[in-house]
Design a protein around this motif. Structure first.
Motif, PDB file in Angstrom:
ATOM      1  N   SER A  23       0.837  -1.215   0.000  1.00 22.57           N
ATOM      2  CA  SER A  23       0.000   0.000   0.000  1.00 22.57           C
ATOM      3  C   SER A  23       0.864   1.255   0.000  1.00 22.57           C
ATOM      4  O   SER A  23       0.525   2.258  -0.649  1.00 22.57           O
ATOM      5  CB  SER A  23      -0.935  -0.004   1.210  1.00 22.57           C
ATOM      6  N   ASP A  39      -8.187  -4.734   0.670  1.00 24.28           N
ATOM      7  CA  ASP A  39      -8.580  -4.325   2.028  1.00 24.28           C
ATOM      8  C   ASP A  39      -9.647  -3.248   1.989  1.00 24.28           C
ATOM      9  O   ASP A  39     -10.592  -3.262   2.785  1.00 24.28           O
ATOM     10  CB  ASP A  39      -7.364  -3.828   2.809  1.00 24.28           C
ATOM     11  N   ASP A  79      -3.795  -3.793  -5.327  1.00 26.68           N
ATOM     12  CA  ASP A  79      -3.099  -3.850  -4.046  1.00 26.68           C
ATOM     13  C   ASP A  79      -3.732  -4.948  -3.200  1.00 26.68           C
ATOM     14  O   ASP A  79      -4.720  -4.725  -2.487  1.00 26.68           O
ATOM     15  CB  ASP A  79      -3.200  -2.480  -3.352  1.00 26.68           C
TER      16      ASP A  79
HETATM   17 MG    MG Z   1      -1.869  -2.779   2.393  1.00 28.39          MG
END
Ligand code: MG
Ligand code: CTP
Length: 171
Positions: A23, A39, A79
């Motif tokens: 990230s 996420d 990601d």
């Molecule tokens: Mg992450």
């Protein structure tokens, strides 16, 4: 500097264990809208980035966003840990459907550094055994990635290499 050539129009898979810095890397090199995070998708459908029971819904959402962005020919960075072959295949299939290439950037940092970062994280608690399993999965993923034929496959193995990385988007 280390120049990472990536397709300007296409799919980029970040690959790495929790705590590898995916990230952080994404935020440094890409615009926020270019990054689709598993996420964040989990949080959008469950209010909780760590709710594992929301994983199936989160990935449906992620695939849907990736599909719609790639249909527009937009650079799309995933990601997620991307440690397992089937989810990778599914994402590459979407890119292929739109006749776009897929590249991968692997953050393969030393295990000691990962464990240290993971223990110091304030945003998330990750058990040591989860990290150990992911580190094992990454070894296997590295062998598989070599066979999977990406447009570009970049493996960064030290924090210095990560810091020195510069993304160059290739038309
Ligand atoms: Mg992450
Ligand atoms: N970190 C760091 N130095 C870097 C990159 C990350 O110290 N160059 C730290 C971050 O501050 C964070 C932790 O390492 O506390 C994990 O980084 P993050 O980018 O969140 O890792 P991810 O790979 O995204 O982890 P996850 O899969 O759990 O989202």
């Amino acid at each position: 500097t280390r120049v990472l050539d990536l397709p300007a129009a296409g799919l980029v898979l970040l690959v790495g264990v929790s705590g590898a810095g995916k990230s952080t890397f994404a935020a440094r090199h890409f615009r926020p809208t270019q990054v689709v995070s598993s996420d964040r998708c989990r949080a959008m459908v469950s209010d909780d980035e760590n709710d594992q029971s929301a994983t199936a819904d989160a990935f449906e959402l992620l695939h849907s966003v990736v599909d719609r962005r790639l249909r527009r020919g937009l650079l799309t960075v995933v990601d997620a840990t991307n440690l397992h072959p089937h989810p990778r295949q599914e994402l590459r299939r979407i890119a292929k459907k739109h006749c776009l290439p897929t590249a991968a950037v692997v953050l393969d940092l030393p295990a000691d550094l990962i464990r240290e970062r993971t223990r110091n994280r304030s945003d998330r608690v990750i058990d040591d055994d989860v990290t150990a399993r992911q580190l094992h999965d990454l070894r296997r993923a590295l062998r598989q990635l070599d066979q999977e034929k990406y447009r570009a496959l970049h493996v960064l193995r030290t924090p210095e290499e990560v810091d020195a990385a510069v993304v160059r988007l290739v038309p």
